[in-house]
Design a protein around this motif. Structure first.
Motif, PDB file in Angstrom:
ATOM      1  N   MET A   1       0.806  -1.283   0.004  1.00 42.47           N
ATOM      2  CA  MET A   1      -0.027   0.089  -0.030  1.00 42.47           C
ATOM      3  C   MET A   1       0.734   1.102   0.060  1.00 42.47           C
ATOM      4  O   MET A   1       1.802   1.338   0.798  1.00 42.47           O
ATOM      5  N   ARG A   3       2.445   4.850   0.640  1.00 36.51           N
ATOM      6  CA  ARG A   3       2.401   5.762   1.884  1.00 36.51           C
ATOM      7  C   ARG A   3       1.838   7.197   0.947  1.00 36.51           C
ATOM      8  O   ARG A   3       2.014   7.639  -0.203  1.00 36.51           O
ATOM      9  N   GLU A   6      -0.176  13.667   4.539  1.00 40.07           N
ATOM     10  CA  GLU A   6      -1.171  14.234   4.968  1.00 40.07           C
ATOM     11  C   GLU A   6      -1.166  15.649   5.043  1.00 40.07           C
ATOM     12  O   GLU A   6      -0.112  16.127   5.439  1.00 40.07           O
ATOM     13  N   ASP A  16     -11.797  14.348   5.854  1.00 44.08           N
ATOM     14  CA  ASP A  16     -12.098  12.824   5.736  1.00 44.08           C
ATOM     15  C   ASP A  16     -13.170  12.639   6.780  1.00 44.08           C
ATOM     16  O   ASP A  16     -12.894  12.652   7.905  1.00 44.08           O
ATOM     17  N   ARG A  32      -5.307   9.478   9.032  1.00 39.17           N
ATOM     18  CA  ARG A  32      -4.992   8.813   7.668  1.00 39.17           C
ATOM     19  C   ARG A  32      -3.777   8.422   7.554  1.00 39.17           C
ATOM     20  O   ARG A  32      -3.111   9.590   7.622  1.00 39.17           O
ATOM     21  N   ALA A  34      -2.157   6.004   5.206  1.00 38.03           N
ATOM     22  CA  ALA A  34      -1.833   5.387   4.125  1.00 38.03           C
ATOM     23  C   ALA A  34      -3.150   5.187   3.171  1.00 38.03           C
ATOM     24  O   ALA A  34      -4.008   5.064   3.482  1.00 38.03           O
ATOM     25  N   ARG A  35      -2.912   5.083   1.758  1.00 33.78           N
ATOM     26  CA  ARG A  35      -3.916   4.887   0.869  1.00 33.78           C
ATOM     27  C   ARG A  35      -3.655   3.994  -0.253  1.00 33.78           C
ATOM     28  O   ARG A  35      -2.429   4.329  -0.914  1.00 33.78           O
ATOM     29  N   THR A  40      -8.028   2.155   2.579  1.00 31.63           N
ATOM     30  CA  THR A  40      -7.062   3.258   3.183  1.00 31.63           C
ATOM     31  C   THR A  40      -7.031   2.879   4.705  1.00 31.63           C
ATOM     32  O   THR A  40      -7.883   2.188   5.341  1.00 31.63           O
ATOM     33  N   TYR A  42      -5.893   3.834   8.560  1.00 30.20           N
ATOM     34  CA  TYR A  42      -5.880   4.862   9.459  1.00 30.20           C
ATOM     35  C   TYR A  42      -5.539   4.401  10.870  1.00 30.20           C
ATOM     36  O   TYR A  42      -5.480   3.346  11.080  1.00 30.20           O
ATOM     37  N   LYS A  56      -7.780  -0.740   8.532  1.00 35.23           N
ATOM     38  CA  LYS A  56      -7.597  -0.633   7.074  1.00 35.23           C
ATOM     39  C   LYS A  56      -9.238  -0.613   6.485  1.00 35.23           C
ATOM     40  O   LYS A  56     -10.173  -1.653   6.923  1.00 35.23           O
ATOM     41  N   HIS A  59     -12.541   1.138   0.454  1.00 38.67           N
ATOM     42  CA  HIS A  59     -12.896   2.581  -0.256  1.00 38.67           C
ATOM     43  C   HIS A  59     -14.599   2.424  -0.506  1.00 38.67           C
ATOM     44  O   HIS A  59     -15.141   1.208  -0.828  1.00 38.67           O
TER      45      HIS A  59
END
Length: 678
Positions: A1, A3, A6, A16, A32, A34-35, A40, A42, A56, A59
C-alpha cells in the motif's frame, strides 16, 4: 500500500469523513496514514482495550462488492492463522453499516520502500539483514499453506524500535498440497514489478511466486533499481516472462558472485529451478550471510550450489536445403544430411523479379539472381585407420555398459505405486506389501468425499515411481471437516473471537442485547447455538450483553404511596417505606420524598419512601382565668401563635375570659389561638 502525505484541511479541501467516526462501536478513527488502490489505512483507538491500532477501510462503494468483502474476510482469517513476530497481527474484522474494515497491529515507523528511495543501493550485508525477517515471515506462511501473492517493499514495515513486519495478506490464499489455485476471479492480482512469470502467463501461484518476488526485492535493495522496467505494466509483465533478471553486479560491480547466484536462483523464470518455498530460500540466505560475515570474497562451491541448473542443450538442427534460383524464378534444391553452416530455409512465396537485398519469405538474403547458394566443400576421403574397428568395439561395449547402468538406475530398480485410494488401512497395507513396498501411516486429513478411515491418498501418489522396497505413506481420511460451536457464554468479545478462530470457525459479527444476569460486554449466546456442528470457516454471530435493562424511577413526591408502589412493582422494582413524617404540605398517606429521587435502576432494585402523616395536631390547653402573659407564654411554648382581643364587657383586668379554639381542642401545631380578655 502506497504511503501518502497528509495535509491540513484548507480552502478547497474536504475533511476525511471517517476521521472521528467510531466503527462498530469500538474503533475511533484518528488519522489517515496510507492509501492504496482498494483501501485506506488509519490509526484508530480501540476504545474497549484502550490501545492504538491500525484500521484498514475498504474504499467507499467497494464494500458493497461481495468479492471485495470476501477478500477482506480472507485477509483476516489468513493473517490470524499466522503467529509470527514478523507478521502484522490482525485483531478484528467487521462491517459498520457498509464500511468494511480490518483492525490490525499498529507499527509506527516507515516502509522498506522508504529505505530504497533514500539509501539504496545497500551493502549486501544490510540488504540481507533487512530481507531475512521478511523471508522468515513468508516461510511461516508457507508452512501454514498460505501464499502472500503481493510481496513488495511497500508491504514491509520497519518499526521505530527495529522490528520488521510483513503486512497486507489481502491477496493471500490458503492452499492445500494437492490443489492449485488461480488468481481470484481470473484477474491477475499483485504488483506487476514483482509478479512471477507463471502469474503473468496463467495466473497460477504457489510458494515459489513469493520466492520470486523476494528475489526481486533483494535485487532492488542491492541496486536501487527494479530489474524490469517499461513504459507500461504490459511491457514489464512481458519482460518477466521473456527476460531473465540480470545479476545485480552488472549494475553494482564488485558484488560477490554468490550474492549474484542467490538473486539469479530466486528469480529463475523456470519455477522448478527456484527454492521450493521461503524456508529453503531462508536457508540459502543464511549461507550467503555467513559467507559475507566471514569476509569471503570467492566461494566457487557456494556459487555452484546456488546457481540454477544450466539450460538444456539445443536439439540437433534440422537438415538444411541448398537453393538455387533459376531465371524462371522457381527454387530448386535437395536437403542435405548435414548443416551447411549457413542460415538457409524453405521459400514461402514467389521470388521477386529483381534482387532487393532483403529476405523474401523465409529465404536468407543470399547471392544475386542466377547464382546458387554454394554447398560446403566436400572433404577429401581419409585413409581407413586400423584403429577404427577397435575403437568401435570399445565404444559399443561402453555404450552397452552405460545403457545397462542407466536402465538399472533409471528403470529396473523402480516400481509404480499401486492405487489404494478408498481402501481401508488393512487392505491398502496388504496390497502395497504384496508389491514389495513398506507401509507407513501419515497424518490423517479431512475429506468431503472419502469416508473416515479409508485411504485418502498416498505419498508417493498412485502411479508415481518408487524404489523397490521403498516406503509408501498412507494418508487416511478423517471424514468431512466439521467443528462444534464452542460454549462462549460469559466470555469477552475478544476471547470469543479467539476461541472461534482456534475452533476453525469464523467471527460473524456481534449484536448487543439487554440481559439481567450476564454483565455488560460478555457473550450471552451464539447464533448458531453452542454445540452446533458446522463446516470450517462458517460464520458464528455473538449476542453480547448490554447489561440489565434500565428502569425509570420517576417522581412520586405528593402522590399517594399505594399508587407509586403499584407502578414500580409492575416495572420490576421493590418498594420500601423507611419512615413517616408529619407534613403541613403533603396529605396523609402521600409521598414526602424517595431515594433515588430520579434516574434509572435495574430490575429488583429498591426505592425507599418517606410517607406523610399529615399535619402534626396539638391539644389546646385550658388557660381561662389566667393572666394574659402567662397564657401567652404557655401557648407559644406549644408552638401556637397567640392573638388577643377584648371580650364583651371588657374591664381592663388583663385576664383570659375565653379562647378560640377552646381548651381541649386538637389543632395543627403553629395554629393561631385567640385570647379574649376582660
Amino acid at each position: 500500500m502506497d504511503r501518502v502525505a497528509e495535509h491540513a484541511v484548507g480552502p478547497g479541501r474536504t475533511a476525511d469523513p471517517l476521521v472521528g467516526r467510531v466503527l462498530d462501536g469500538r474503533y475511533r478513527v484518528e488519522e489517515r496514514i496510507a492509501r492504496g488502490g482498494m483501501a485506506t489505512v488509519y490509526t484508530a483507538t480501540d476504545l474497549r482495550l484502550d490501545r492504538l491500532v491500525a484500521v484498514k477501510v475498504v474504499h467507499e462503494g467497494l464494500g458493497d462488492d461481495a468479492d471485495v468483502a470476501a477478500r477482506f474476510v480472507r485477509e483476516a482469517r489468513a493473517a490470524a492463522r499466522l503467529d509470527h513476530p514478523n507478521v502484522v497481527a490482525v485483531h478484528d474484522q467487521g462491517d459498520d453499516h457498509g464500511t468494511v474494515f480490518l483492525a490490525m497491529e499498529h507499527v509506527p515507523g516507515r516502509t522498506l520502500r522508504d529505505v530504497v528511495r533514500t539509501d539504496a543501493p545497500l551493502s549486501p550485508a544490510r540488504a540481507l539483514a533487512l530481507l531475512e525477517p521478511v523471508v522468515g515471515a513468508l516461510a511461516a506462511a508457507h508452512r501454514a499453506g498460505i501464499v502472500h501473492r503481493d510481496v513488495k517493499p511497500e508491504n514491509v514495515l520497519l518499526a521505530d524500535d527495529g522490528r520488521v513486519k510483513v503486512a497486507d495478506f489481502g491477496l493471500a490464499r490458503a492452499v492445500s498440497a494437492d490443489t492449485q489455485h488461480t488468481a481470484t476471479g481470473g484477474v491477475l492480482i499483485g504488483t506487476v514489478s514483482y509478479l512471477a512469470p507463471e502469474l503473468v502467463v496463467d495466473g497460477r501461484a504457489d510458494a515459489r511466486a513469493d520466492v520470486y518476488a523476494a528475489g526481486i526485492v533483494l535485487h532492488e535493495l542491492l541496486t536501487g533499481r527494479k530489474p524490469h522496467e517499461g513504459e507500461s505494466a504490459l511491457q514489464v509483465a512481458w519482460k518477466h516472462v521473456h527476460e531473465d533478471v540480470p545479476p545485480p553486479s552488472l549494475l553494482v560491480p564488485g558484488l560477490p558472485a554468490y550474492v549474484d547466484a542467490l538473486v539469479v536462483r530466486a528469480t529463475s523464470r523456470d519455477r522448478s529451478h527456484r527454492p521450493a518455498d521461503a524456508g529453503v530460500l531462508l536457508h540459502q540466505l543464511h549461507r550467503v550471510s555467513s559467507a559475507l560475515a566471514d569476509g569471503v570474497r570467492e566461494d566457487p562451491d557456494l556459487v555452484a550450489d546456488l546457481l540454477p541448473p544450466p539450460p538444456r542443450e539445443p536439439s540437433e538442427p534440422e537438415p538444411t536445403r541448398v537453393v538455387t534460383v533459376e531465371p524462371t524464378g522457381e527454387p530448386t534444391g535437395e536437403p542435405t544430411s548435414e548443416p551447411t553452416g549457413e542460415p538457409t530455409g524453405e521459400p514461402t512465396g514467389e521470388p521477386t523479379s529483381e534482387p532487393t537485398g532483403e529476405p523474401t519469405g523465409e529465404l536468407w538474403p543470399g547471392p544475386a539472381l542466377h547464382q546458387a547458394v554454394p554447398l560446403p566443400p566436400t572433404p577429401a576421403p581419409r585413409r581407413r585407420s586400423r584403429r577404427g574397428p577397435v575403437l568401435l568395439l570399445v565404444a559399443l561395449l561402453l555404450a552397452t555398459g552405460l545403457g545397462a547402468g542407466a536402465w538399472w538406475w533409471g528403470v529396473a530398480r523402480w516400481t509404480v505405486t499401486p492405487g489404494v485410494t478408498g481402501l481401508g488401512q488393512v487392505a491398502a497395507t496388504e496390497r502395497l506389501e504384496r508389491a514389495g513396498l513398506d507401509v507407513a501411516v501419515g497424518t490423517p486429513a479431512f475429506s468431503e468425499s472419502v469416508p473416515a478411515g479409508q485411504v485418502l491418498r498416498t505419498e508417493p501418489a498412485a502411479g508415481e515411481r518408487v524404489l523397490d522396497g521403498g516406503d509408501v505413506t498412507l494418508v487416511l481420511s478423517r471424514g468431512p471437516e466439521r467443528y462444534d460451536v464452542p460454549r462462549l457464554r460469559g466470555r469477552s468479545v475478544d476471547e470469543a473471537q479467539d476461541a472461534l478462530l482456534s475452533s476453525g470457525l469464523a467471527y460473524g459479527g456481534s449484536v448487543e442485547r439487554f440481559h439481567e444476569q450476564v454483565p455488560a460486554g460478555q457473550v450471552v449466546r451464539t447464533e448458531p447455538a453452542a454445540g452446533t456442528t458446522l463446516r470450517p470457516d462458517t460464520e458464528v454471530r455473538l449476542v453480547v450483553s448490554k447489561g440489565p435493562r434500565p428502569i425509570r424511577v420517576g417522581d412520586w413526591v405528593g402522590d399517594p404511596l399505594e399508587t407509586a408502589r403499584a407502578t414500580l412493582e409492575e416495572r420490576g422494582l421493590r418498594v420500601e417505606v423507611v419512615g413517616e413524617e408529619f407534613s403541613d404540605d403533603v396529605a396523609e398517606g402521600s409521598v414526602i420524598r424517595h431515594d433515588p429521587a430520579e434516574g434509572t435502576l435495574t430490575r429488583g432494585a429498591t426505592v425507599s419512601f418517606v410517607v406523610s402523616l399529615g399535619p402534626e395536631l396539638v391539644e389546646v390547653p385550658e388557660v381561662r382565668a389566667s393572666g394574659v402573659e402567662a397564657a401567652t407564654e404557655r401557648l407559644e411554648a406549644l408552638g401556637f401563635e397567640v392573638r388577643t382581643e377584648q371580650a364583651a364587657g371588657y374591664l381592663g383586668l388583663g385576664y383570659v375570659f375565653s379562647t378560640d379554639p377552646g381548651g381541649g381542642a386538637s389543632v395543627p401545631r403553629g395554629s393561631t389561638i385567640t385570647l379574649f380578655l376582660v
